[in-house]
Each structure stands twice: as structure tokens, then as C-alpha cells.
Design an enzyme around this catalytic site. Sequence first.
Site, PDB file in Angstrom:
ATOM      1  N   HIS A 124       5.727  -0.651  -2.803  1.00 11.76           N
ATOM      2  CA  HIS A 124       5.390   0.141  -3.966  1.00 11.76           C
ATOM      3  C   HIS A 124       5.382   1.698  -3.714  1.00 11.76           C
ATOM      4  CE1 HIS A 124       2.835  -3.949  -5.649  1.00 11.76           C
ATOM      5  NE2 HIS A 124       4.153  -3.588  -5.903  1.00 11.76           N
ATOM      6  N   CYS A 132      11.963  13.518  -7.828  1.00  7.82           N
ATOM      7  CA  CYS A 132      12.504  14.400  -9.061  1.00  7.82           C
ATOM      8  C   CYS A 132      12.943  13.624 -10.132  1.00  7.82           C
ATOM      9  CB  CYS A 132      13.527  15.320  -8.569  1.00  7.82           C
ATOM     10  SG  CYS A 132      14.338  16.299 -10.007  1.00  7.82           S
ATOM     11  N   CYS A 174      15.720  21.800  -8.493  1.00 10.19           N
ATOM     12  CA  CYS A 174      16.188  22.116  -9.895  1.00 10.19           C
ATOM     13  C   CYS A 174      15.131  22.454 -10.908  1.00 10.19           C
ATOM     14  CB  CYS A 174      16.928  20.869 -10.194  1.00 10.19           C
ATOM     15  SG  CYS A 174      15.790  19.368 -10.736  1.00 10.19           S
ATOM     16  N   SER A 223      -5.032  -9.259  -3.512  1.00 11.68           N
ATOM     17  CA  SER A 223      -5.509 -10.231  -4.610  1.00 11.68           C
ATOM     18  C   SER A 223      -4.443 -11.252  -4.802  1.00 11.68           C
ATOM     19  CB  SER A 223      -6.225  -9.654  -5.562  1.00 11.68           C
ATOM     20  OG  SER A 223      -4.901  -8.724  -6.309  1.00 11.68           O
ATOM     21  N   ASN A 283       0.760  -1.363  -0.047  1.00 12.46           N
ATOM     22  CA  ASN A 283      -0.046  -0.109   0.074  1.00 12.46           C
ATOM     23  C   ASN A 283       0.940   1.340  -0.052  1.00 12.46           C
ATOM     24  OD1 ASN A 283      -1.956  -1.911   0.194  1.00 12.46           O
ATOM     25  ND2 ASN A 283      -2.587  -1.456   2.307  1.00 12.46           N
ATOM     26  N   ASN A 337      -8.766 -12.534   4.129  1.00  7.60           N
ATOM     27  CA  ASN A 337      -9.278 -12.033   2.933  1.00  7.60           C
ATOM     28  C   ASN A 337     -10.851 -12.456   2.711  1.00  7.60           C
ATOM     29  OD1 ASN A 337     -10.089 -11.413  -0.133  1.00  7.60           O
ATOM     30  ND2 ASN A 337      -7.572 -11.032  -0.248  1.00  7.60           N
ATOM     31  N   PRO A 338     -11.670 -11.705   2.454  1.00  9.78           N
ATOM     32  CA  PRO A 338     -13.056 -11.947   2.303  1.00  9.78           C
ATOM     33  C   PRO A 338     -13.338 -12.935   1.074  1.00  9.78           C
ATOM     34  CG  PRO A 338     -12.891  -9.571   2.329  1.00  9.78           C
ATOM     35  CD  PRO A 338     -11.670 -10.135   2.280  1.00  9.78           C
ATOM     36  N   GLY A 385      -5.335  -8.920   3.118  1.00 11.40           N
ATOM     37  CA  GLY A 385      -5.992  -8.074   1.815  1.00 11.40           C
ATOM     38  C   GLY A 385      -5.221  -7.648   0.621  1.00 11.40           C
TER      39      GLY A 385
HETATM   40  C1  BJW Z   1     -10.252  -7.177   1.989  1.00 10.13           C
HETATM   41  C2  BJW Z   1     -11.183  -6.256   2.497  1.00 10.13           C
HETATM   42  C3  BJW Z   1     -11.148  -6.246   3.793  1.00 10.13           C
HETATM   43  C4  BJW Z   1     -11.610  -6.471   0.150  1.00 10.13           C
HETATM   44  N1  BJW Z   1     -10.373  -7.023   4.465  1.00 10.13           N
HETATM   45  N2  BJW Z   1      -9.365  -7.868   2.500  1.00 10.13           N
HETATM   46  C5  BJW Z   1       3.076  -9.430 -17.914  1.00 10.13           C
HETATM   47  C6  BJW Z   1       3.104  -8.210 -18.849  1.00 10.13           C
HETATM   48  C7  BJW Z   1       3.902  -7.034 -17.971  1.00 10.13           C
HETATM   49  C8  BJW Z   1       4.230  -7.284 -16.725  1.00 10.13           C
HETATM   50  C9  BJW Z   1       3.948  -8.351 -16.006  1.00 10.13           C
HETATM   51  C10 BJW Z   1       3.429  -9.454 -16.810  1.00 10.13           C
HETATM   52  N3  BJW Z   1       3.325 -10.561 -15.747  1.00 10.13           N
HETATM   53  C11 BJW Z   1       3.884  -9.959 -14.573  1.00 10.13           C
HETATM   54  C12 BJW Z   1       4.260  -8.805 -14.717  1.00 10.13           C
HETATM   55  C13 BJW Z   1       4.626  -7.859 -13.984  1.00 10.13           C
HETATM   56  C14 BJW Z   1       3.760  -6.943 -13.185  1.00 10.13           C
HETATM   57  C15 BJW Z   1       2.713  -7.879 -12.757  1.00 10.13           C
HETATM   58  O1  BJW Z   1       2.591  -8.420 -11.607  1.00 10.13           O
HETATM   59  N4  BJW Z   1       1.257  -7.660 -13.358  1.00 10.13           N
HETATM   60  C16 BJW Z   1       0.324  -8.558 -13.003  1.00 10.13           C
HETATM   61  C17 BJW Z   1      -0.912  -7.595 -12.796  1.00 10.13           C
HETATM   62  C18 BJW Z   1       0.355  -9.554 -14.152  1.00 10.13           C
HETATM   63  N5  BJW Z   1       4.445  -6.460 -12.207  1.00 10.13           N
HETATM   64  C19 BJW Z   1       5.325  -5.151 -12.180  1.00 10.13           C
HETATM   65  O2  BJW Z   1       5.257  -4.787 -13.174  1.00 10.13           O
HETATM   66  C20 BJW Z   1       6.052  -4.844 -11.084  1.00 10.13           C
HETATM   67  N6  BJW Z   1       7.466  -4.656 -11.647  1.00 10.13           N
HETATM   68  C21 BJW Z   1       8.151  -5.700 -11.908  1.00 10.13           C
HETATM   69  O3  BJW Z   1       7.700  -6.795 -11.823  1.00 10.13           O
HETATM   70  O4  BJW Z   1       9.590  -5.277 -12.567  1.00 10.13           O
HETATM   71  C22 BJW Z   1      10.113  -6.369 -13.192  1.00 10.13           C
HETATM   72  C23 BJW Z   1       9.274  -6.234 -14.457  1.00 10.13           C
HETATM   73  C24 BJW Z   1       9.445  -5.055 -15.285  1.00 10.13           C
HETATM   74  C25 BJW Z   1       8.855  -5.111 -16.503  1.00 10.13           C
HETATM   75  C26 BJW Z   1       8.174  -6.419 -17.069  1.00 10.13           C
HETATM   76  C27 BJW Z   1       8.060  -7.301 -16.297  1.00 10.13           C
HETATM   77  C28 BJW Z   1       8.727  -7.368 -14.913  1.00 10.13           C
HETATM   78  C29 BJW Z   1       5.516  -3.763 -10.252  1.00 10.13           C
HETATM   79  C30 BJW Z   1       4.039  -3.826  -9.869  1.00 10.13           C
HETATM   80  C31 BJW Z   1       3.643  -2.198  -9.414  1.00 10.13           C
HETATM   81  C32 BJW Z   1       2.235  -2.392  -9.018  1.00 10.13           C
HETATM   82  N7  BJW Z   1       1.837  -1.088  -8.821  1.00 10.13           N
HETATM   83  C33 BJW Z   1       0.616  -0.888  -8.077  1.00 10.13           C
HETATM   84  C34 BJW Z   1       0.164   0.838  -8.183  1.00 10.13           C
HETATM   85  C35 BJW Z   1       1.178   1.249  -7.155  1.00 10.13           C
HETATM   86  C36 BJW Z   1       1.005   2.876  -7.053  1.00 10.13           C
HETATM   87  C37 BJW Z   1      -0.434   3.486  -6.940  1.00 10.13           C
HETATM   88  O5  BJW Z   1      -0.892   3.158  -6.082  1.00 10.13           O
HETATM   89  O6  BJW Z   1      -0.797   4.041  -7.685  1.00 10.13           O
HETATM   90  O7  BJW Z   1       0.602  -1.315  -7.031  1.00 10.13           O
HETATM   91  S1  BJW Z   1      -0.843  -1.522  -9.012  1.00 10.13           S
HETATM   92  C38 BJW Z   1      -1.520  -1.971  -7.626  1.00 10.13           C
HETATM   93  O8  BJW Z   1      -1.626  -3.525  -7.628  1.00 10.13           O
HETATM   94  C39 BJW Z   1      -0.910  -1.291  -6.429  1.00 10.13           C
HETATM   95  C40 BJW Z   1      -1.209  -2.674  -5.344  1.00 10.13           C
HETATM   96  O9  BJW Z   1       0.171  -2.466  -4.536  1.00 10.13           O
HETATM   97  C41 BJW Z   1      -0.881  -3.734  -6.294  1.00 10.13           C
HETATM   98  C42 BJW Z   1      -1.520  -4.895  -5.621  1.00 10.13           C
HETATM   99  O10 BJW Z   1      -2.916  -5.009  -5.318  1.00 10.13           O
HETATM  100  P1  BJW Z   1      -3.633  -5.277  -3.823  1.00 10.13           P
HETATM  101  O11 BJW Z   1      -2.839  -4.756  -2.750  1.00 10.13           O
HETATM  102  O12 BJW Z   1      -3.483  -6.758  -4.125  1.00 10.13           O
HETATM  103  O13 BJW Z   1      -5.047  -4.909  -4.167  1.00 10.13           O
HETATM  104  P2  BJW Z   1      -6.345  -5.563  -4.979  1.00 10.13           P
HETATM  105  O14 BJW Z   1      -7.113  -4.603  -5.010  1.00 10.13           O
HETATM  106  O15 BJW Z   1      -5.713  -6.126  -6.111  1.00 10.13           O
HETATM  107  O16 BJW Z   1      -6.618  -6.789  -3.933  1.00 10.13           O
HETATM  108  C43 BJW Z   1      -7.417  -6.058  -2.712  1.00 10.13           C
HETATM  109  C44 BJW Z   1      -7.773  -7.444  -1.955  1.00 10.13           C
HETATM  110  O17 BJW Z   1      -8.420  -7.154  -0.881  1.00 10.13           O
HETATM  111  C45 BJW Z   1      -8.707  -8.399  -2.652  1.00 10.13           C
HETATM  112  O18 BJW Z   1      -8.358  -9.678  -2.685  1.00 10.13           O
HETATM  113  C46 BJW Z   1     -10.107  -8.273  -1.841  1.00 10.13           C
HETATM  114  O19 BJW Z   1     -10.795  -9.350  -1.571  1.00 10.13           O
HETATM  115  C47 BJW Z   1      -9.603  -7.963  -0.445  1.00 10.13           C
HETATM  116  N8  BJW Z   1     -10.235  -7.152   0.275  1.00 10.13           N
HETATM  117  N9  BJW Z   1     -11.851  -5.819   1.249  1.00 10.13           N
HETATM  118  C48 BJW Z   1      -9.445  -7.801   3.850  1.00 10.13           C
HETATM  119  N10 BJW Z   1     -12.133  -5.621   4.291  1.00 10.13           N
END
Ligand code: BJW
Length: 247
Positions: free
Chosen positions: A120, A128, A152, A191, A103, A215-216, A189
Site C-alpha cells: 500500500h 507527482c 514541475c 484484520s 503498512n 492476532n489478539p 496483525g
Molecule cells: C494486533 C495488535 C497487536 C491489534 N499485535 N495484532 C466494495 C466496494 C468498493 C471496493 C471494494 C469492495 N469490495 C472490495 C473492494 C476493494 C477494496 C476493499 O478491499 N475494501 C474492503 C474494505 C471491503 N480494496 C481496494 O480498493 C484496493 N484496491 C483494489 O482492490 O483495486 C481493484 C479495485 C478497484 C476498484 C474497485 C474494486 C477493486 C486498495 C486497498 C487500499 C487500502 N488502503 C489503506 C490505506 C493505505 C494508505 C494509508 O495508510 O493512508 O490501507 S486502508 C487500510 O486498510 C490500510 C491498511 O493497509 C489496510 C488493511 O488494514 P490492516 O492492516 O488489516 O489494519 P486493521 O486496522 O484493519 O487491522 C489491525 C489488526 O491488528 C486487527 O485485526 C487487530 O486485532 C490486530 N492487532 N493490536 C497483533 N499488538
Amino acid sequence: MTSEDMRRAADILDGADRLAVLTGAGISAESGVPTFRGQDGLWKQFRAEDLATPEAFARDPKLVWEWYDWRRGKIAPVEPNPGHRTLAKWEGTFPSFTLITQNVDGLHAAAGSKTIIELHGNIWKMRCTAEAAVFENREVPLKRIPPLCPSCGALLRPHVVWFGESLDMDVLALAFATSSSCDAMLVVGTSAYVQPAASLPLRAADAGARVIEINPDPTPLTSSADVSLRGPSGEILPLIDGLLRRS
Ligand code: BJW
């Protein structure tokens, strides 16, 4: 989720000297911060390719900053919930406790957690694009979009990790080392879709750690977890806390 599952989770935590916790957007959902992939998630309303990639920022920094300014405005007034607060409390009760979060909202710190591995980045920081200097900035709304570097004059960008960008190497190394050396990992929490964060619990399990998921909904991690607790973390974490012998 049964009371037996809760008891098993508490027993695992009571037996763990080194606890690692990985959180995702779901832990902040009960505070009112939108998740990314849920029914009302950000990626249902917006395209990640338009707003959360380096290419999007290069194409239209103003549009990307307007979106971040809007999100900062949504996060600014919200409070940490009992899930964040329970984890902050545990930092002082486990012999070794490491909090790893995907987060960017800063709510773990607001709840009192002191040591946080932010995989993240942080939405309250800017970087910058010329010198890579990082600034904390809590102005809501921003006076100037896109903001410029105070030293800068170059364009500033959000200090977050976008798709296709590498995570900070030191941060990632610490997260991997923590995952490989913990006795138990609690996954709250997320996915578990986004790499490399989603691989951390699997790494922990491979190294012999017990894995608990809160996780729900089921996730790709569920089949590898020792215990899955279905429900909102703001309710489940305080309940587990009440069952711990060490609390
Ligand atoms: C509850 C609840 C309650 C609800 N209690 N629970 C194919 C092509 C290109 C790239 C890739 C590829 N395959 C893999 C990649 C790499 C890519 C990736 O993983 N993509 C996948 C989507 C396929 N990853 C990257 O690019 C990462 N870098 C990397 O790998 O570098 C090397 C590389 C470079 C180039 C190419 C390939 C590799 C970087 C990832 C950066 C993610 N950035 C974000 C935005 C951050 C900034 C911002 O906020 O603006 O990060 S995206 C977004 O997803 C954010 C989150 O941190 C991240 C994870 O999401 P999270 O936290 O899991 O949230 P949700 O919404 O998905 O899930 C919420 C969960 O909560 C659910 O399960 C609900 O059920 C639950 N929930 N209420 C408990 N009350």
C-alpha cells in the site's frame, strides 16, 4: 494460546525453507501507531471516503494532506517494537524469507528489514500527480500543504494506495508469486478485510503452504489458519524466535 500452539508454530517455521510473512497495522500497534479498524482505530474517528480515496483528494487535497501530515507527525517519533525486530532478524536466518506489508509507516525498514514488499505504498514518499515521479520526504510538519512537485510544480500526492485504486502491478505480481510458492505464511496483525492483500494467505494455503496467524482477535482468515496465536505480536514473535531450532 497454549504452549502447544506455540510449539506447533515453531515446528512449522523450522520446517519451512521458504517463509512469507504478511503484516498489517497490528504489528505497529505496540509502537504506538493507531490501527484502522480497532476500538481506537483511525476509521472510528475519520471516514475513509473523506480521506483515503482518489475522489477525496480531487475534492480537497489540502484536507487530505492535513490528515497525512498529522499521521506523519504521529509516526515520526515512534520506534520499531520487538515484533518488527524479530522479523528483521529472520530475514537472515531463513533460506528464503519474504516480507510483505500493508503498512505505510516504514517501521519494518527502521527495524532493519532490507527487502520489503510494500503493498500500500509508504507514507514517507510523495508522488507527482503530473509526471508520477516519486520523492522521499521526511519533513514533519510539512512546510507547505498541499506540497508541490520540486521539478514541475504540479500537486504532489501521498505515495499510498487508496480505496478504489489498483495496487502497483509489479508489486502485486511479486506478492502473488511469493504467496503461491512459499512453504509457510505467517500473517501478523491484519484484520484480513482489505483486498487483494487478504487473499494472499488463502492463495498460499491453496498452494499447500501452512498458515500461522498472530492476532489478539479472530479474523476472517482464522478458520483457514493451521495455527492461530492470540495475543500481541510484539510479545509472541520473540517467544517463537526463542523456540526455533534454526535461530
Ligand atoms: C494486533 C495488535 C497487536 C491489534 N499485535 N495484532 C466494495 C466496494 C468498493 C471496493 C471494494 C469492495 N469490495 C472490495 C473492494 C476493494 C477494496 C476493499 O478491499 N475494501 C474492503 C474494505 C471491503 N480494496 C481496494 O480498493 C484496493 N484496491 C483494489 O482492490 O483495486 C481493484 C479495485 C478497484 C476498484 C474497485 C474494486 C477493486 C486498495 C486497498 C487500499 C487500502 N488502503 C489503506 C490505506 C493505505 C494508505 C494509508 O495508510 O493512508 O490501507 S486502508 C487500510 O486498510 C490500510 C491498511 O493497509 C489496510 C488493511 O488494514 P490492516 O492492516 O488489516 O489494519 P486493521 O486496522 O484493519 O487491522 C489491525 C489488526 O491488528 C486487527 O485485526 C487487530 O486485532 C490486530 N492487532 N493490536 C497483533 N499488538
